[in-house]
Design an enzyme around this catalytic site. Sequence first.
Site, PDB file in Angstrom:
ATOM      1  N   GLY A 176       0.376  -0.839   0.177  1.00 46.44           N
ATOM      2  CA  GLY A 176       0.167   0.114  -0.068  1.00 46.44           C
ATOM      3  C   GLY A 176       0.881   1.376  -0.019  1.00 46.44           C
ATOM      4  O   GLY A 176       2.036   1.764  -0.819  1.00 46.44           O
ATOM      5  N   ASN A 189       3.608   4.054  10.447  1.00 42.50           N
ATOM      6  CA  ASN A 189       2.795   3.731   8.955  1.00 42.50           C
ATOM      7  C   ASN A 189       1.805   2.664   8.931  1.00 42.50           C
ATOM      8  O   ASN A 189       0.767   2.667   8.983  1.00 42.50           O
ATOM      9  CB  ASN A 189       3.330   3.457   7.765  1.00 42.50           C
ATOM     10  CG  ASN A 189       2.848   3.370   6.800  1.00 42.50           C
ATOM     11  OD1 ASN A 189       1.871   3.677   5.717  1.00 42.50           O
ATOM     12  ND2 ASN A 189       2.864   1.919   6.390  1.00 42.50           N
ATOM     13  N   TYR A 214     -18.126  -3.172  21.992  1.00 41.32           N
ATOM     14  CA  TYR A 214     -17.292  -2.449  20.954  1.00 41.32           C
ATOM     15  C   TYR A 214     -17.836  -2.805  19.161  1.00 41.32           C
ATOM     16  O   TYR A 214     -18.873  -3.238  18.852  1.00 41.32           O
ATOM     17  CB  TYR A 214     -16.572  -3.942  20.574  1.00 41.32           C
ATOM     18  CG  TYR A 214     -15.204  -4.365  19.639  1.00 41.32           C
ATOM     19  CD1 TYR A 214     -14.089  -3.304  19.282  1.00 41.32           C
ATOM     20  CD2 TYR A 214     -15.705  -4.993  17.951  1.00 41.32           C
ATOM     21  CE1 TYR A 214     -13.241  -3.320  18.270  1.00 41.32           C
ATOM     22  CE2 TYR A 214     -14.415  -4.749  17.243  1.00 41.32           C
ATOM     23  CZ  TYR A 214     -13.622  -3.941  17.485  1.00 41.32           C
ATOM     24  OH  TYR A 214     -12.686  -3.665  16.012  1.00 41.32           O
TER      25      TYR A 214
END
Length: 320
Positions: A44, A119, A196
């Site tokens: 990516g 990242n 959640y």
Amino acid sequence: MGILSIMTGKAGASGFGSASTAEQVTDGVDASHLTVVITGGASGIGLETSRVFALRGAHVIIAARNTEAASEARKTIMENNPAARIDVLKLDLSSLKSVRAFADQFNSMKLPLNILINNAGVMFCPFQLSKDGVEMQFATNHLGHFLLTNLLLDNMKATAKSTGIEGRIVILSSVAHTHTYPKGIDFDRINDEKRYSDKMAYGQSKLANILHAKELPRRLKEEGANITVNSVHPGMIMTNLFRHSFVLMKLIQVATYLLWKNVPQGAATTCYVGLNPQLRGVTGKYFADCNVAKTSKLARSDELAKQLWDFSEELIKSAQ
């Protein structure tokens, strides 16, 4: 940057905008004297960041969970840039043991460290706990990077002091930091499966990234360390980060196609903040489209940033 600027690619005050690429924002930069660690640098926008840093001459350390894929990424980069200096080291950010092992291995190489690019990340994954018993998105996106940064700081401080070159830490966040739990960071219920929400848990972890990039520079300034820390929103890019919600994100992409970036554009803000000389001395800021951007009210809270720092230290201690 406004919606119109994102759609048109209009440049902001920096001279760059949403249409700028990683190569464009680092044009003319000589990084041959720099060493950079890039987490998740094998795919990516992380891969594009690795490629462009190597293109500018930096010694790139790709820190990746899948070292086989990272080695393939290294091979791909070097096919087009035989002079590239790239090493691959194992790092699983969801495991504090792995983070410590990475830091030990890197520090044993006796390399300087000028730049750290935090990242790597996970997004919208189903509820699960890390090996250390922490909700996976918070563990991977924030806690692993928090420990990694702390373990590499002495090297970065020493490098900045001995070379006189400013160190830089770039932490990838997201505009998704605005979509989190009501208190921002749900300290008391971080591992509550019943409550959640994969989207809000992601937003919580991205808020934590900005708060980390707020509190750390304050501490470094007090020490007089020549290191800047900034967070970035890369933009919307279709990468394997969306593997847990691919169909949903493809539908959203079709509806909002003018707002999406390609990978070279998605890596631009990281590379701009990491390498561009315009950013010398700039710290504690949040960038989007290569320009300083606004954050949520929670992301501007000094108190919340300090509370997160203490909470993160306690989580790490309890996992030992």
